[in-house]
Enzyme design. Structure first.
Site, PDB file in Angstrom:
ATOM      1  N   LYS A  43       0.875  -1.171   0.000  1.00 53.32           N
ATOM      2  CA  LYS A  43       0.000   0.000   0.000  1.00 53.32           C
ATOM      3  C   LYS A  43       0.917   1.228   0.000  1.00 53.32           C
ATOM      4  O   LYS A  43       1.978   1.220   0.628  1.00 53.32           O
ATOM      5  CB  LYS A  43      -0.864  -0.033   1.253  1.00 53.32           C
ATOM      6  CG  LYS A  43      -1.735   1.159   1.478  1.00 53.32           C
ATOM      7  CD  LYS A  43      -2.901   1.197   0.528  1.00 53.32           C
ATOM      8  CE  LYS A  43      -3.737   2.453   0.756  1.00 53.32           C
ATOM      9  NZ  LYS A  43      -4.608   2.748  -0.371  1.00 53.32           N
ATOM     10  N   VAL A  69     -10.164   5.451  -1.962  1.00 54.23           N
ATOM     11  CA  VAL A  69      -9.750   5.188  -0.583  1.00 54.23           C
ATOM     12  C   VAL A  69      -9.122   6.443   0.009  1.00 54.23           C
ATOM     13  O   VAL A  69      -9.202   6.709   1.198  1.00 54.23           O
ATOM     14  CB  VAL A  69      -8.766   3.994  -0.527  1.00 54.23           C
ATOM     15  CG1 VAL A  69      -8.184   3.814   0.859  1.00 54.23           C
ATOM     16  CG2 VAL A  69      -9.470   2.721  -0.990  1.00 54.23           C
ATOM     17  N   GLY A  70      -8.473   7.234  -0.864  1.00 57.92           N
ATOM     18  CA  GLY A  70      -7.948   8.520  -0.428  1.00 57.92           C
ATOM     19  C   GLY A  70      -6.559   8.453   0.166  1.00 57.92           C
ATOM     20  O   GLY A  70      -6.153   9.303   0.953  1.00 57.92           O
ATOM     21  N   CYS A 123      -2.090   8.361  -8.465  1.00 55.13           N
ATOM     22  CA  CYS A 123      -3.385   8.217  -7.800  1.00 55.13           C
ATOM     23  C   CYS A 123      -4.308   9.333  -8.314  1.00 55.13           C
ATOM     24  O   CYS A 123      -3.931  10.514  -8.268  1.00 55.13           O
ATOM     25  CB  CYS A 123      -3.200   8.357  -6.290  1.00 55.13           C
ATOM     26  SG  CYS A 123      -4.749   8.400  -5.396  1.00 55.13           S
ATOM     27  N   ASN A 184      -2.270   3.455 -13.555  1.00 55.19           N
ATOM     28  CA  ASN A 184      -3.044   3.454 -12.312  1.00 55.19           C
ATOM     29  C   ASN A 184      -4.526   3.433 -12.721  1.00 55.19           C
ATOM     30  O   ASN A 184      -4.850   3.180 -13.883  1.00 55.19           O
ATOM     31  CB  ASN A 184      -2.678   4.704 -11.510  1.00 55.19           C
ATOM     32  CG  ASN A 184      -2.956   4.544 -10.017  1.00 55.19           C
ATOM     33  OD1 ASN A 184      -4.038   4.127  -9.625  1.00 55.19           O
ATOM     34  ND2 ASN A 184      -1.981   4.887  -9.200  1.00 55.19           N
ATOM     35  N   GLY A 235      -3.619  -3.097 -15.259  1.00 55.40           N
ATOM     36  CA  GLY A 235      -4.923  -2.550 -15.615  1.00 55.40           C
ATOM     37  C   GLY A 235      -5.840  -3.641 -16.128  1.00 55.40           C
ATOM     38  O   GLY A 235      -5.790  -3.981 -17.308  1.00 55.40           O
ATOM     39  N   GLY A 236      -6.635  -4.235 -15.253  1.00 55.94           N
ATOM     40  CA  GLY A 236      -7.665  -5.160 -15.698  1.00 55.94           C
ATOM     41  C   GLY A 236      -7.236  -6.573 -16.010  1.00 55.94           C
ATOM     42  O   GLY A 236      -7.964  -7.308 -16.677  1.00 55.94           O
TER      43      GLY A 236
END
Lengths: 294, 239
Positions: A43, A69-70, A123, A184, A235-236
């Site tokens: 994280k 989530v910030g 982000c 991201n 990504g995915g």
């Protein structure tokens, strides 16, 4: 072995890396995933503790997830203590962020257990951080250069889905960054029609999961055409076929995040499928960027 | 996420209320929902029945929720998590304080399949003992101040019960300190395998991916729990 890949100095037993923000706040979950993953990214952490946004911060929808989530994290000091318990079953990549070159680069000294760092320049849902910083290319240069000065460990830059993504890739290459991580999450939102309100407390967040795979692939493709440093595609990705698509597009390794919504063991499953695939088609390392070749 | 209307608010006492929704939520006892009190926060709450949650006031959002006007809309995500494993034979429920919430839903389901249920229910004082009309004669109450029933904690009461080995399943929910003590009692009697605990942790996503609610063994309270077999909880409760 057929799944071995290297990203600069980092040698991975397979190209499957845990993406930042997924099950990476404590060693206990990282220690489960590290058994199968090529590497894990923690994280994102800053010096100071951050609360992040009030719930609701994550929802799942038809084609992936949506989160704001910030940037919630314990202090770098506390996180470093937490990461002492990491079992080292695979390389540990610590994701770091901050407002300035000094803030970010100084974090590296606090994580002696890290095998590499990933700088969060992408982000999309916190003002002044992440993707906002990536808009200022001079600041990005400072951050990358300072961080490379302060640590000998590999440093990656996670860059955003934006019209300057190639320029950012070139800046990373100029600053001798060991690899770029693209992409991201992409800005998006949902509204609940009965209450007539946006679902997330932050109103908007970052979309992830299968919905963004084609956009992520395009970014990896374009970066591979323009820069020589390794690209880590994200990504995915939810299946082994997705992994191969990214490798063929130019990624040396990939990160997997939202797919953990489907299974805690998703990396193990994909790894096993990849092993079968490579038995027929040859080692992963030989497929990197193959879709570009005539 | 979807929205439900609040049709009834039962105020048990100044700090505990049960909120009833317009629709039943297809679910299993032990599961929880993420309840969004609009303009406040979304919080995890165990279902106390197919269409209710029981909340204790701890902060701003729970205070608003405990006093929410009927007819209000609330946001719901879920139900989430792993529920209790039922038995139609002999079951023992050990409830501490607001831990009664998920255990009430469990009690209702166990009774429906004709299980023989004994509930040990402890709280600080008689005001905090709720749902007596539903639990009727199946419950033995304990209060720390002795204002009702057995004087002492529910763990003290548990130690007074003979032959808890005869129960086929043992279910427990309550404050962390209580869970730890009950764990040790069960461990010492070799009863961990037939016991299930409902745990509580700070929850953000509720869907098993953010990693905020992981236990020391890496399991996620929101997805691998909140109900765990007691034999999985050594890292959590052993010193």
């Amino acid at each position: 072995m057929t799944l071995d890949v290297s990203i600069g100095k980092l040698r991975l037993k397979n190209p499957l890396i845990l993406a930042s923000g997924i099950l990476g706040s404590y060693s206990s979950s990282l220690n489960i995933i590290s058994k199968y993953a090529g590497a894990v990214v923690t994280k994102s952490v800053s010096f100071e503790k951050r609360e992040g946004y009030k719930n609701p911060v994550v929802i799942n929808w038809k084609h992936g997830l949506l989160n704001a989530v910030g940037l919630a994290n314990m202090s770098a000091k506390d996180f470093s203590n937490e990461l002492k318990k990491f079992n080292k079953a695979c390389p540990l990549i610590v994701s770091i962020y901050g407002y300035s070159a000094e803030d970010i680069s100084n974090l590296t000294a606090l994580f002696p257990m890290a095998d590499a760092f990933e700088i969060n320049l992408s982000c999309p849902h916190v003002k002044g951080l992440g993707a906002d910083i990536a808009e200022d290319q001079e600041l990005v240069k400072d951050i990358l250069a300072e961080t490379k000065k302060k640590t000998r460990k590999p440093v990656f830059a996670k860059i955003p889905y934006s019209k300057n993504i190639i320029e950012l890739g070139k800046i990373a290459e100029e600053c001798k960054i060991d690899g770029v991580v693209a992409i991201n999450t992409i800005k998006g939102l949902r509204i609940d029609i009965k209450s007539r309100k946006p679902v997330l407390s932050n109103i908007f967040g970052g979309v992830s999961g299968e919905a963004i795979k084609p956009m992520a692939l395009k970014c990896v493709w374009d970066l591979y055409e323009e820069i020589k440093i390794p690209i880590i595609g994200v990504g995915g990705i939810t299946t082994y076929e997705d992994v191969i698509e990214f490798i063929l597009a130019g990624a040396s390794a990939v990160q997997i995040g939202s797919a953990f919504f489907y299974s805690y063991k998703i990396i193990k499953s994909i790894k096993e499928s990849l092993e079968s695939f490579t038995r027929v088609y040859g080692p992963i390392s030989e497929l990197i960027g193959a879709a570009h070749r005539v | 996420m979807y929205s439900l209307r609040v049709v009834k608010v039962l105020k048990h006492n100044p700090s505990i209320s049960t909120i009833y929704f317009s629709n039943e939520i297809p679910s299993y006892p032990g599961q929880f929902i993420m309840l969004n009190v609009f303009n406040y926060e979304e919080i995890p709450l165990s279902l106390s029945s197919q269409n209710s949650v029981t909340v204790k006031v701890r902060g701003e959002t729970t205070k608003v929720l405990a006093n929410i006007p009927t007819g209000s809309l609330v946001g719901v995500r879920g139900p989430f998590g792993r529920g209790f494993t039922l038995t139609s034979k002999h079951s023992l429920i050990v409830a501490g304080g607001i831990g009664i919430a998920p255990l009430l839903y469990l009690y209702i389901c166990l009774k429906k399949i004709n299980s023989n249920v004994l509930v040990l229910y402890g709280a600080k004082t008689r005001e905090d003992i709720i749902f007596k009309n539903i639990l009727k004669n199946d419950v033995i109450v304990a209060t720390e101040d002795g204002s009702e029933g057995f004087q002492g904690t529910v763990v003290d009461l548990l130690l007074e019960i003979n032959n808890i080995e005869k129960f086929d399943k043992i279910y427990c929910c309550g404050p962390e300190g209580m869970l730890k003590r009950v764990y040790k009692v069960l461990r010492d009697k070799n009863l961990l395998k037939k016991s299930e605990f409902s745990l509580e942790r700070y929850i953000k996503c509720g869907i098993g991916i953010c990693g905020t609610c992981v236990l020391k063994n890496g399991k996620r309270v929101c997805k691998d729990g909140p109900v765990f077999n007691a034999s999985e909880l050594a890292e959590e409760f052993e010193d």
